[in-house]
Design a protein around this motif. Structure first.
Motif, PDB file in Angstrom:
ATOM      1  N   ASP A  78     -44.816 -48.436  26.881  1.00  0.00           N
ATOM      2  CA  ASP A  78     -45.656 -49.380  27.307  1.00  0.00           C
ATOM      3  C   ASP A  78     -46.977 -49.076  27.718  1.00  0.00           C
ATOM      4  O   ASP A  78     -48.028 -49.858  27.954  1.00  0.00           O
ATOM      5  N   LYS A  79     -47.515 -47.923  27.432  1.00  0.00           N
ATOM      6  CA  LYS A  79     -48.816 -47.283  27.502  1.00  0.00           C
ATOM      7  C   LYS A  79     -49.177 -46.753  26.082  1.00  0.00           C
ATOM      8  O   LYS A  79     -49.245 -45.722  25.960  1.00  0.00           O
ATOM      9  N   GLY A  80     -49.742 -47.497  25.252  1.00  0.00           N
ATOM     10  CA  GLY A  80     -50.229 -47.098  24.004  1.00  0.00           C
ATOM     11  C   GLY A  80     -49.122 -47.084  22.933  1.00  0.00           C
ATOM     12  O   GLY A  80     -49.401 -46.557  21.752  1.00  0.00           O
ATOM     13  N   GLY A  81     -47.803 -47.606  23.037  1.00  0.00           N
ATOM     14  CA  GLY A  81     -47.066 -47.492  22.111  1.00  0.00           C
ATOM     15  C   GLY A  81     -46.602 -48.864  21.806  1.00  0.00           C
ATOM     16  O   GLY A  81     -47.194 -49.706  21.804  1.00  0.00           O
ATOM     17  N   PRO A  82     -45.301 -48.954  21.260  1.00  0.00           N
ATOM     18  CA  PRO A  82     -44.927 -50.190  20.673  1.00  0.00           C
ATOM     19  C   PRO A  82     -44.804 -51.296  21.519  1.00  0.00           C
ATOM     20  O   PRO A  82     -44.562 -52.437  21.014  1.00  0.00           O
TER      21      PRO A  82
END
Length: 100
Positions: A78-82
């Motif tokens: 949820d932090k810079g991913g999908p």
């Protein structure tokens, strides 16, 4: 491969699985949940025994049992991913979940 009848819950968003004997642990990524299931002797059904939901799991993706401990990888998807913008916090961590 065969279907297993689930009683008491589901394995929606199940990502990581750990099976030891007739006990199955499931990491449910987007719901921040870890669940423990008990399989019947023939493996045709499983009953939800316990679950823990906590945002501090940070989108759990996989897990392992080690010397009686349940260790869970925190993905931070949820932090810079999908699953969201931003930047993951380094270092990535592993959580120990007790009571499961």
């Amino acid at each position: 491969m065969r279907r297993v009848a689930l009683h008491g819950g589901d394995v929606t968003h199940g990502d990581g699985l750990e099976l030891a004997g007739r006990t199955l642990w499931v990491a449910h990524n987007t719901s921040q949940t870890i669940s423990r299931w008990r399989l019947t002797p023939d493996g045709g059904a499983a009953h939800l025994e316990h679950q823990v939901t906590d945002p501090s799991l940070q989108i759990p993706t996989t897990l392992v049992r080690d010397r009686g401990r349940l260790l869970v990888v925190r993905s931070q998807f949820d932090k810079g991913g999908p699953m969201g913008p931003g930047t993951p916090e380094a270092p990535f961590t592993v959580a120990e979940v007790r009571g499961l």
